[in-house]
Design a protein around this motif. Structure first.
Motif, PDB file in Angstrom:
ATOM      1  N   TRP A 320       1.901  -4.615 -14.721  1.00  0.00           N
ATOM      2  CA  TRP A 320       0.576  -5.219 -14.851  1.00  0.00           C
ATOM      3  C   TRP A 320       0.581  -6.647 -14.307  1.00  0.00           C
ATOM      4  CZ3 TRP A 320      -0.991  -9.651 -17.144  1.00  0.00           C
ATOM      5  CH2 TRP A 320      -0.105 -10.278 -18.024  1.00  0.00           C
ATOM      6  N   LYS A 321       1.725  -7.326 -14.352  1.00  0.00           N
ATOM      7  CA  LYS A 321       1.801  -8.684 -13.795  1.00  0.00           C
ATOM      8  C   LYS A 321       1.672  -8.645 -12.279  1.00  0.00           C
ATOM      9  CE  LYS A 321       4.680 -10.432 -17.559  1.00  0.00           C
ATOM     10  NZ  LYS A 321       5.958 -11.069 -17.922  1.00  0.00           N
ATOM     11  N   ASP A 322       2.247  -7.624 -11.658  1.00  0.00           N
ATOM     12  CA  ASP A 322       2.073  -7.465 -10.215  1.00  0.00           C
ATOM     13  C   ASP A 322       0.605  -7.221  -9.874  1.00  0.00           C
ATOM     14  OD1 ASP A 322       2.580  -7.061  -7.513  1.00  0.00           O
ATOM     15  OD2 ASP A 322       2.982  -4.934  -7.790  1.00  0.00           O
ATOM     16  N   VAL A 323      -0.032  -6.369 -10.660  1.00  0.00           N
ATOM     17  CA  VAL A 323      -1.462  -6.123 -10.453  1.00  0.00           C
ATOM     18  C   VAL A 323      -2.268  -7.402 -10.688  1.00  0.00           C
ATOM     19  CG1 VAL A 323      -3.446  -4.788 -11.241  1.00  0.00           C
ATOM     20  CG2 VAL A 323      -1.216  -3.696 -11.064  1.00  0.00           C
ATOM     21  N   GLY A 324      -1.923  -8.144 -11.746  1.00  0.00           N
ATOM     22  CA  GLY A 324      -2.621  -9.380 -12.034  1.00  0.00           C
ATOM     23  C   GLY A 324      -2.474 -10.417 -10.939  1.00  0.00           C
ATOM     24  N   GLU A 325      -1.303 -10.459 -10.302  1.00  0.00           N
ATOM     25  CA  GLU A 325      -1.111 -11.396  -9.197  1.00  0.00           C
ATOM     26  C   GLU A 325      -1.976 -11.015  -8.000  1.00  0.00           C
ATOM     27  OE1 GLU A 325       0.208 -14.643  -7.122  1.00  0.00           O
ATOM     28  OE2 GLU A 325       0.410 -14.159  -9.253  1.00  0.00           O
ATOM     29  N   ASN A 374      -1.039   2.281  -3.150  1.00  0.00           N
ATOM     30  CA  ASN A 374      -0.967   3.316  -4.177  1.00  0.00           C
ATOM     31  C   ASN A 374      -0.435   2.801  -5.517  1.00  0.00           C
ATOM     32  OD1 ASN A 374       1.777   2.949  -3.569  1.00  0.00           O
ATOM     33  ND2 ASN A 374       1.844   4.778  -2.274  1.00  0.00           N
ATOM     34  N   PHE A 375      -0.106   1.500  -5.615  1.00  0.00           N
ATOM     35  CA  PHE A 375       0.375   0.878  -6.861  1.00  0.00           C
ATOM     36  C   PHE A 375       1.641   1.549  -7.384  1.00  0.00           C
ATOM     37  CE2 PHE A 375      -4.190   0.017  -6.778  1.00  0.00           C
ATOM     38  CZ  PHE A 375      -4.214  -1.347  -6.995  1.00  0.00           C
ATOM     39  N   LEU A 376       2.449   2.130  -6.496  1.00  0.00           N
ATOM     40  CA  LEU A 376       3.660   2.811  -6.949  1.00  0.00           C
ATOM     41  C   LEU A 376       4.646   1.838  -7.574  1.00  0.00           C
ATOM     42  CD1 LEU A 376       5.413   5.331  -7.148  1.00  0.00           C
ATOM     43  CD2 LEU A 376       6.191   4.900  -4.812  1.00  0.00           C
ATOM     44  N   LEU A 379       3.621   1.041 -11.108  1.00  0.00           N
ATOM     45  CA  LEU A 379       3.608   2.123 -12.083  1.00  0.00           C
ATOM     46  C   LEU A 379       5.004   2.530 -12.531  1.00  0.00           C
ATOM     47  CD1 LEU A 379       0.818   4.350 -10.509  1.00  0.00           C
ATOM     48  CD2 LEU A 379       0.691   3.151 -12.692  1.00  0.00           C
ATOM     49  N   LEU A 380       5.950   2.577 -11.597  1.00  0.00           N
ATOM     50  CA  LEU A 380       7.284   3.090 -11.917  1.00  0.00           C
ATOM     51  C   LEU A 380       8.357   2.208 -11.288  1.00  0.00           C
ATOM     52  CD1 LEU A 380       6.844   6.949 -11.383  1.00  0.00           C
ATOM     53  CD2 LEU A 380       7.065   5.764 -13.568  1.00  0.00           C
ATOM     54  N   PRO A 381       9.515   2.082 -11.933  1.00  0.00           N
ATOM     55  CA  PRO A 381      10.655   1.411 -11.280  1.00  0.00           C
ATOM     56  C   PRO A 381      11.184   2.279 -10.154  1.00  0.00           C
ATOM     57  CG  PRO A 381      11.302   2.319 -13.401  1.00  0.00           C
ATOM     58  CD  PRO A 381       9.821   2.496 -13.305  1.00  0.00           C
ATOM     59  N   VAL A 442       3.561  12.518  -6.530  1.00  0.00           N
ATOM     60  CA  VAL A 442       2.156  12.693  -6.904  1.00  0.00           C
ATOM     61  C   VAL A 442       1.387  11.389  -6.726  1.00  0.00           C
ATOM     62  CG1 VAL A 442       0.611  13.199  -8.835  1.00  0.00           C
ATOM     63  CG2 VAL A 442       2.624  14.607  -8.468  1.00  0.00           C
ATOM     64  N   ILE A 443       1.996  10.264  -7.106  1.00  0.00           N
ATOM     65  CA  ILE A 443       1.326   8.966  -6.966  1.00  0.00           C
ATOM     66  C   ILE A 443       1.054   8.647  -5.503  1.00  0.00           C
ATOM     67  CG2 ILE A 443       1.634   6.478  -7.320  1.00  0.00           C
ATOM     68  CD1 ILE A 443       3.149   7.145  -9.873  1.00  0.00           C
ATOM     69  N   GLN A 444       1.930   9.071  -4.615  1.00  0.00           N
ATOM     70  CA  GLN A 444       1.752   8.809  -3.192  1.00  0.00           C
ATOM     71  C   GLN A 444       0.863   9.838  -2.503  1.00  0.00           C
ATOM     72  OE1 GLN A 444       5.833   8.746  -1.896  1.00  0.00           O
ATOM     73  NE2 GLN A 444       6.099   6.581  -2.381  1.00  0.00           N
ATOM     74  N   SER A 445       0.379  10.835  -3.220  1.00  0.00           N
ATOM     75  CA  SER A 445      -0.409  11.903  -2.608  1.00  0.00           C
ATOM     76  C   SER A 445      -1.872  11.480  -2.448  1.00  0.00           C
ATOM     77  CB  SER A 445      -0.335  13.165  -3.473  1.00  0.00           C
ATOM     78  OG  SER A 445      -0.945  12.936  -4.738  1.00  0.00           O
TER      79      SER A 445
END
Length: 538
Positions: A320-325, A374-376, A379-381, A442-445
Motif C-alpha cells: 500500500w505504501k508503493d501505491v500511496g507513493e 498491474n500492481f503486481l 500485491l505479492l512479493p 492471474v494478476i498479469q492476465s
C-alpha cells in the motif's frame, strides 16, 4: 378337427411368446436407461448445488476475511497519513495568533526598555532646553530646571524598579517561553505550507484508501477462490473414489458369491473368511485411494494454506505504501496548481481524480509508450527473500528460525556455512510455489486488468455518491440546485474527503467492500478460476 382349430399352433405360440418377451425386455431396458438418466441428473444437480454452495460460502468467507484485515490496513494508512494531526496543528496556529495582543512589543522587558529610553530622551531634551535658556534666564533658572529634571528621572527609575520587583520574575519566565515559542514557530512551516500539506495529504489518503481496499478485495478473492477450488476438486476426487469402492463392493458381493462363497458351498466353509478379507482389502484400498488422490497434486495442507494466506501481509504493510507513493506523485502533478479557494463542481473534481488515476494506473515504457500497470509488485512479493520476509513478519517461523528463537544457547555458536538452499520452507513446497505462480499469472492476465478497472470505477462512484450526499448539497441553497451545478471551494471539500477515507477504512458494515464484492465481474473471475481444473482431467 374342431379342437385343432381352437388350439393355437406352435408357430403362433412362439410368435406370441417372442412378442411379449420383446416387450418385456424393451420395457426393462427403457426402465433401466431411465433410471440411469435419473441418477445422472441427480448427480449433476447435487454437483451444481455443491458448487453453488461453495461459491456462496467462498463469497461470505471473502467478506469476513477482508473485514478482518481492514483494521491492519486502517492503522497503517491513518498512521502514516495523519491528516488530523496536521489539521490540529493548523487550528492551534490560528488560535494562538488570535489570542496574541495587538501591541507591537513582544514582552514587558521591552516596555521597560522603552520607559528607560524615554527617561534618557527626556533628560537629554531637558539639558538641551537648559542650554538654550541659559542665555536669557541666568543661573537661578538653570538650577531650577536641573532640580525638576532630577525629580522626573527619579520617578521614572522608581517605576522601573517597581516593574523589576518579585512580580516581574514570573513575568520574565513567561516572556522567555513566549519568545522561544515565537522563535520556534518562525522556524517551522508557515500557515500556507500547512494548508497545502493538508490539501495534498487529504487527497492522497483518500485515493490511497480507494486503491488499497480495491486491491485487498481482489487479492483476497483470488486467494480464497484458488483454495476453494482445490478443496472442491479434492472433494470430487474423494467422492469418485468412494463411488469406485462402492462399485467394487457391489461387484464382489453378488448373489452367486453369497451362495457359493459366503455359505461355504464353494470350498469348505471359507466364504466368510473371504468376505472378511475382501472388506479389509477394501478398507486398505480406500486409504490407498486417498493417497493416490493426493498424488494428483490437488490436496493442500494446512501449513501450505496458512503460508499462502500470509502473503496478504505484503499488501497490508509494504504494497500500500508503493501505491500511496504513486498516488502522491499523481496528486502533486494534478492538484499543485489548484488553489484552495478554487470552486469546483462534482464534474470538475471527477475530471481531476480521473487525471490522477491515469497517472497512477499507467506507466511509460522505455520506448515512450504508455501501458497499463498491474500492481503486481504491490500485491505479492516477487523474490524468495521477500517471500521469506513476508512469512516471518506474518507470524510463520520455519523450523530453523523457530529453533534459533526457542534455543538461545545456539545464538553464540559459530554460524554454519551458507547452504545452497537458504529457504527450504519455500523451495521444498511445490504446492505453495504453484499457488504463488498461478496468482501472479492471474494478476498479469487481461481478465484481472478488466476486473480491476471496473472495480476502481465503482469505488470512485461510491466516493462521489458520498460527496454528493454530504458535501455538495450542504453548501448550496435549494433554489440553485436545478439551475447550475453546485460548486464548493477545494478547502471545503477536504473535511468530507477525510471523513470518507476514515469511514471506508473503519466502517462496519463496510459499504465499499460490499459493493466491490457485488460487482458482476468479480464472481465471473472466480468462475473462470474455478473452471481451470477441468484441463487437468481431460
Amino acid at each position: 378337427m374342431v379342437l385343432s382349430y381352437f388350439i393355437p399352433s406352435r408357430k403362433t405360440v412362439t410368435k406370441t411368446a417372442g412378442f411379449f418377451g420383446g416387450v418385456y425386455l424393451t420395457h426393462a431396458y427403457i426402465q433401466q436407461r431411465l433410471e440411469e438418466v435419473k441418477q445422472k441428473l441427480e448427480v449433476e444437480n447435487n454437483a451444481q448445488d455443491n458448487l453453488k454452495r461453495r461459491f456462496r460460502q467462498t463469497h461470505e468467507t471473502t467478506s469476513y476475511t477482508i473485514l478482518a484485515l481492514l483494521p491492519t490496513l486502517s492503522s497503517q494508512v491513518l498512521g502514516e497519513m495523519n491528516v488530523e494531526e496536521v489539521t490540529k496543528e493548523l487550528k492551534s496556529r490560528s488560535s494562538r495568533k488570535a489570542v496574541q495582543p495587538p501591541i507591537p512589543s513582544t514582552s514587558i522587558s521591552s516596555s521597560i526598555e522603552v520607559v528607560q529610553d524615554q527617561g534618557a530622551s527626556v533628560m537629554s531634551l531637558g539639558v538641551q532646553s537648559i542650554a538654550d535658556s541659559t542665555s536669557g534666564s541666568g543661573f537661578l533658572g538653570v538650577s531650577a530646571s536641573l532640580d525638576s529634571l532630577r525629580s522626573e528621572q527619579e520617578s521614572l527609575s522608581g517605576s522601573a524598579s517597581v516593574a523589576s520587583g518579585p512580580e516581574a520574575s514570573g513575568l520574565s519566565d513567561s516572556i522567555v517561553s513566549h519568545i522561544s515559542a515565537s522563535s520556534s514557530s518562525s522556524d517551522s512551516r508557515t500557515k500556507a505550507e500547512l494548508w497545502n500539506e493538508v490539501k495534498m495529504l487529504t487527497l492522497t489518503r483518500t485515493l490511497t484508501t480507494l486503491y488499497s481496499i480495491t486491491l485487498l478485495c481482489l487479492l483476497t478473492t483470488l486467494q480464497l477462490t484458488l483454495l476453494a477450488r482445490s478443496k472442491y476438486v479434492q472433494s470430487v476426487i474423494d467422492e469418485e473414489e468412494q463411488e469406485r469402492l462402492r462399485e467394487n463392493i457391489e461387484a464382489q458381493l453378488t448373489l452367486s458369491n453369497m451362495l457359493f462363497q459366503g455359505l461355504g458351498l464353494g470350498g469348505g466353509g471359507g466364504g466368510f473368511e473371504a468376505m472378511e478379507k475382501l472388506i479389509n482389502g477394501l478398507e486398505a484400498g480406500e486409504v490407498e485411494g486417498e493417497e493416490e488422490g493426493c498424488s494428483v497434486d490437488e490436496y493442500i495442507s494446512e501449513a501450505t494454506e496458512n503460508k499462502y494466506l500470509t502473503m496478504s501481509w505484503w499488501l497490508l504493510h509494504v504494497g500500500w505504501k508503493d501505491v500511496g507513493e504513486r498516488v502522491r506523485r499523481g496528486v502533486d502533478e494534478v492538484f499543485e496548481g489548484v488553489s484552495l479557494k478554487t470552486k469546483l463542481s462534482a464534474m470538475d473534481l471527477h475530471r481531476l481524480v480521473g487525471d490522477v488515476r491515469r497517472r497512477v494506473e499507467h506507466e511509460v515504457t522505455f520506448e515512450g509508450n504508455e501501458r497499463r500497470t498491474n500492481f503486481l509488485s504491490s500485491l505479492l512479493p516477487s523474490t524468495p527473500e521477500t517471500i521469506h520476509h513476508t512469512l516471518v513478519q506474518g507470524g510463520f517461523l520455519p523450523s530453523s528460525v523457530a529453533a534459533y528463537h526457542l534455543n538461545p544457547d545456539t545464538r553464540d555458536q559459530p554460524s554454519s556455512p551458507p547452504s545452497s538452499n537458504p529457504y527450504p520452507h519455500i523451495s521444498n513446497d511445490p504446492k505453495f510455489l504453484s499457488l504463488i505462480d498461478e496468482t501472479q499469472s492471474v494478476i498479469q492476465s487481461p481478465d484481472f486488468a478488466r476486473v480491476l478497472e471496473v472495480c476502481l470505477d465503482q469505488s470512485v462512484d461510491v466516493l462521489f455518491q458520498g460527496l454528493m450526499k454530504n458535501v455538495f448539497v450542504e453548501s448550496a441553497p435549494p433554489e440553485t440546485l436545478n439551475e447550475e451545478p453546485v460548486r464548493v471551494r477545494l478547502a471545503g471539500l477536504l473535511p468530507g474527503l477525510s471523513r470518507w477515507s476514515r469511514l471506508a477504512l473503519d466502517g462496519l458494515p463496510n459499504e465499499l467492500v460490499d459493493i466491490l464484492l457485488s460487482v458482476h465481474e468479480v464472481p465471473c473471475l472466480s468462475a473462470i478460476l474455478f473452471g481451470k481444473f477441468e484441463e487437468q482431467f481431460r
